[in-house]
Write an enzyme that holds these catalytic residues in place. Structure first.
Site, mmCIF file in Angstrom:
data_model
loop_
_atom_site.group_PDB
_atom_site.id
_atom_site.type_symbol
_atom_site.label_atom_id
_atom_site.label_comp_id
_atom_site.label_asym_id
_atom_site.label_seq_id
_atom_site.Cartn_x
_atom_site.Cartn_y
_atom_site.Cartn_z
ATOM 1 N N PRO A 275 0.803 -1.223 0.000
ATOM 2 C CA PRO A 275 0.000 0.000 0.000
ATOM 3 C C PRO A 275 0.838 1.277 0.000
ATOM 4 C CG PRO A 275 -0.249 -1.197 2.073
ATOM 5 C CD PRO A 275 0.744 -1.941 1.266
ATOM 6 N N CYS A 276 0.253 2.355 -0.510
ATOM 7 C CA CYS A 276 0.892 3.674 -0.498
ATOM 8 C C CYS A 276 0.580 4.297 0.859
ATOM 9 C CB CYS A 276 0.301 4.511 -1.637
ATOM 10 S SG CYS A 276 1.006 6.138 -1.815
ATOM 11 N N GLN A 277 1.581 4.445 1.697
ATOM 12 C CA GLN A 277 1.374 5.029 3.026
ATOM 13 C C GLN A 277 2.342 6.188 3.207
ATOM 14 O OE1 GLN A 277 2.018 1.042 4.763
ATOM 15 N NE2 GLN A 277 0.200 1.400 6.011
ATOM 16 N N ASN B 70 2.717 -0.665 -6.972
ATOM 17 C CA ASN B 70 2.032 0.293 -6.115
ATOM 18 C C ASN B 70 1.198 1.218 -7.001
ATOM 19 O OD1 ASN B 70 1.447 2.234 -3.975
ATOM 20 N ND2 ASN B 70 3.266 1.459 -2.936
ATOM 21 N N VAL B 71 0.418 2.094 -6.388
ATOM 22 C CA VAL B 71 -0.323 3.074 -7.194
ATOM 23 C C VAL B 71 0.651 4.139 -7.703
ATOM 24 C CG1 VAL B 71 -2.560 2.738 -6.092
ATOM 25 C CG2 VAL B 71 -0.951 4.331 -5.078
#
Ligand SMILES: C[S@@+](CC[C@H](N)C(=O)[O-])C[C@H]1O[C@@H](n2cnc3c(N)ncnc32)[C@H](O)[C@@H]1O
Length: 410
Positions: A89-91, A132-133
C-alpha cells in the site's frame, strides 16, 4: 541461481498467477513452475475472515503460505529467495528524529514499507519486483517525491540499483486502464547490475531496462530530471527532499534519472471481448431506482461547497460513459465494484439489452485471472473486492519473462 520467490501481500496470488502463467481447468490449478514460490504472506488487518488468504491456499495449498501480520513476522525466518515480489500500500513513509536508532531507521509502526526494508536487510534477495499506485511518485502532495525518494534511499543503503516504470495496462493490449508503478530492484553484486553499467541512464530507461524490453517506449522524450541521493541520509530526505519523478526511471549508485516516456501502444482487449454473453442472473441487473442514481452519479456536476475556513467553492466533476463503451477497455476496477458508485462499471447486457453490473467472472477477466479464480467460498462482494486490490496479471507475466532470463544469466 534458482528462481525462488517470496510473495508479500499476496492477496489472491496475482504475482504467482502472472509469473507462473497459471490456469484453472475444472477447478484444478495448472501451474508452469518457472518460478518456485517458497513463501507467501497474506493477512487482512480489517476483517476477521481471511478471504484472500483462503483463496490463495485453496488454489496453491498452504504448505508455504503464511497468514500473519507481516509487521510481526520474524524476517530471519523467511526462506532465502532470489526474487521478492509484492503489491504494497501507499502510506506515509516519513521518518521522525525519534525513529532514528543507532543501527538504522525504525519506521513508523504499521507502515508496510519498513517490513519490506527489513527483508532487504536480513535476506538480501538479489532481485525485487514491487507494485504500487502511481501516486507513490508524487506523494505527499506538499513534498512531492519524498516518499519515493525514501524508498530509493533504502534500496541504495541495502546495495541495490533500481528501475521503475508507470504502466497503463490498456496501452499494452490488456483489458483495463489500470495505471500502476512497477519497481524492479537488483543488488549491485548481480551480473545484471554490472552489465547495465556500460549503458548511460537514459539509454537504459528507454531501451535496456526490464520495462523497456517488456513494454517498449518511444525513444524521444519531453522531460528528464536527474537528482542524487547518494549523500542524503533518510532523515534529511524525510525532512527536506522534494523533486519530480517522471513515469520511468533508474537509480544507479544513488544517482537517479527519470524520464517522461511515451508508450508504444497496442490495441487493448475491449469490454466486448471479455463480456459473458450467456443468460445473466437477474440479481446483476439494475433496478429503475438504481439506474436513476447511477445516471446522477455518472453525470457532470457542479456543487457549491464550503472549505473548512468558510470560503465557498464549486466542486465539479465531468460526466462518465453510461453505460460503458463496450469497444473500449475497462476503466480501473476498484474494490467497490458492483456497488452504487460512480466508478462501478455498468454494461448493456448483450442478450436482454438491459443495464447490468459486471459479473465476478468479468471482473476476473478484466485483470486476466482465470475464470472463477476467486470462487472459493467467499461472499460475492469480496470477489469484486479482491479484484479491485489485485493487478493485471498479464503485465506481471511479461515482466516475468524478462526477469526469468535475467536470473538464468546469473
Ligand atoms: C494491494 S493488495 C495486493 C493484492 C495482490 N497483489 C493480488 O494479486 O491479489 C495488498 C494486500 O496486502 C494485505 N495486507 C495488508 N496489510 C497487511 C499486513 N500487515 N500483513 C500482511 N498482509 C497485509 C491486504 O490484505 C491485501 O490483500
Amino acid at each position: 541461481m534458482k528462481k525462488t520467490v517470496v510473495e508479500l501481500f499476496a492477496g489472491v496470488g496475482g504475482f504467482r498467477v502472472g509469473l507462473n502463467n497459471v490456469e484453472l481447468k475444472n477447478d484444478k490449478v495448472i501451474e508452469k513452475k518457472t518460478f518456485d514460490f517458497v513463501w507467501a504472506n497474506q493477512w487482512e488487518p480489517a476483517t476477521k475472515s481471511q478471504d484472500a488468504y483462503n483463496c490463495y491456499i485453496t488454489r496453491f495449498g498452504d504448505k508455504h503460505a503464511n497468514n500473519v501480520d507481516i509487521n510481526i513476522v520474524n524476517k530471519k525466518e523467511i526462506p532465502s529467495h532470489s526474487l521478492l515480489v509484492g503489491g504494497f500500500p501507499c502510506q506515509d513513509y516519513s521518518v521522525a528524529q525519534s525513529l532514528v536508532k543507532s543501527n538504522g531507521i525504525e519506521g513508523k509502526k504499521g507502515v508496510l514499507w519498513w517490513s519490506i526494508n527489513e527483508i532487504l536487510q536480513t535476506k538480501k534477495p538479489p532481485f525485487v519486483l514491487l507494485e504500487n499506485v502511481d501516486r507513490l511518485l508524487k506523494s505527499p502532495a506538499k513534498q512531492r517525491g519524498r516518499d519515493f525518494a525514501i524508498i530509493l534511499r533504502c534500496f541504495y543503503e541495502n546495495g541495490y540499483d533500481v528501475q521503475w516504470r508507470v504502466i497503463n495496462a490498456a496501452e499494452y493490449g490488456f483489458g483495463q486502464r489500470r495505471r500502476r508503478i512497477f519497481i524492479f530492484a537488483y543488488h549491485n553484486k548481480t551480473k545484471y547490475a554490472k552489465a547495465l553499467n556500460k549503458f548511460d541512464s537514459s539509454n537504459t530507461i528507454l531501451k535496456e531496462s526490464v520495462f523497456a524490453k517488456a513494454f517498449p517506449v518511444k525513444d524521444s522524450y519531453i522531460k528528464i530530471n536527474s537528482v542524487s541521493i547518494e549523500e542524503k541520509i533518510i532523515l534529511n530526505i524525510s525532512q527536506e527532499f522534494k523533486s519530480d519523478f517522471y513515469n520511468a526511471g533508474i537509480m544507479k549508485n544513488g544517482n537517479i534519472t527519470s524520464i517522461q516516456t511515451e508508450a508504444i501502444t497496442t490495441s487493448p482487449i475491449t469490454l466486448k471481448n471479455i463480456m459473458v454473453n450467456t443468460k445473466i442472473d437477474s440479481s446483476y441487473f439494475l433496478t429503475a431506482d438504481q439506474i436513476r442514481k447511477m445516471e446522477y452519479l455518472k453525470g457532470s456536476k457542479r456543487i457549491p461547497r464550503l472549505r473548512p475556513n468558510g470560503e465557498s467553492y464549486n466542486y465539479t466533476e465531468g460526466s462518465m460513459p453510461f453505460p460503458e463503451n463496450l469497444d473500449a477497455p475497462a476503466r480501473t476496477m476498484l474494490t467497490s465494484e458492483k456497488s452504487i458508485n460512480r466508478s462501478s462499471h455498468v454494461l448493456q447486457d448483450s442478450q436482454t439489452k438491459k443495464l447490468r453490473f459486471l459479473v465476478p467472472i468479468e471482473a476476473e477477466r478484466i485483470n486476466g485471472f482465470p475464470d472463477d479464480w476467486t470462487n472459493t467460498g467467499m461472499p460475492e462482494k469480496k470477489r469484486y473486492f479482491m479484484m479491485g486490490n489485485a493487478l493485471v496479471v498479464g503485465v506481471i507475466k511479461q515482466l516475468g519473462t524478462e526477469i526469468s532470463n535475467i536470473i538464468d544469466n546469473e
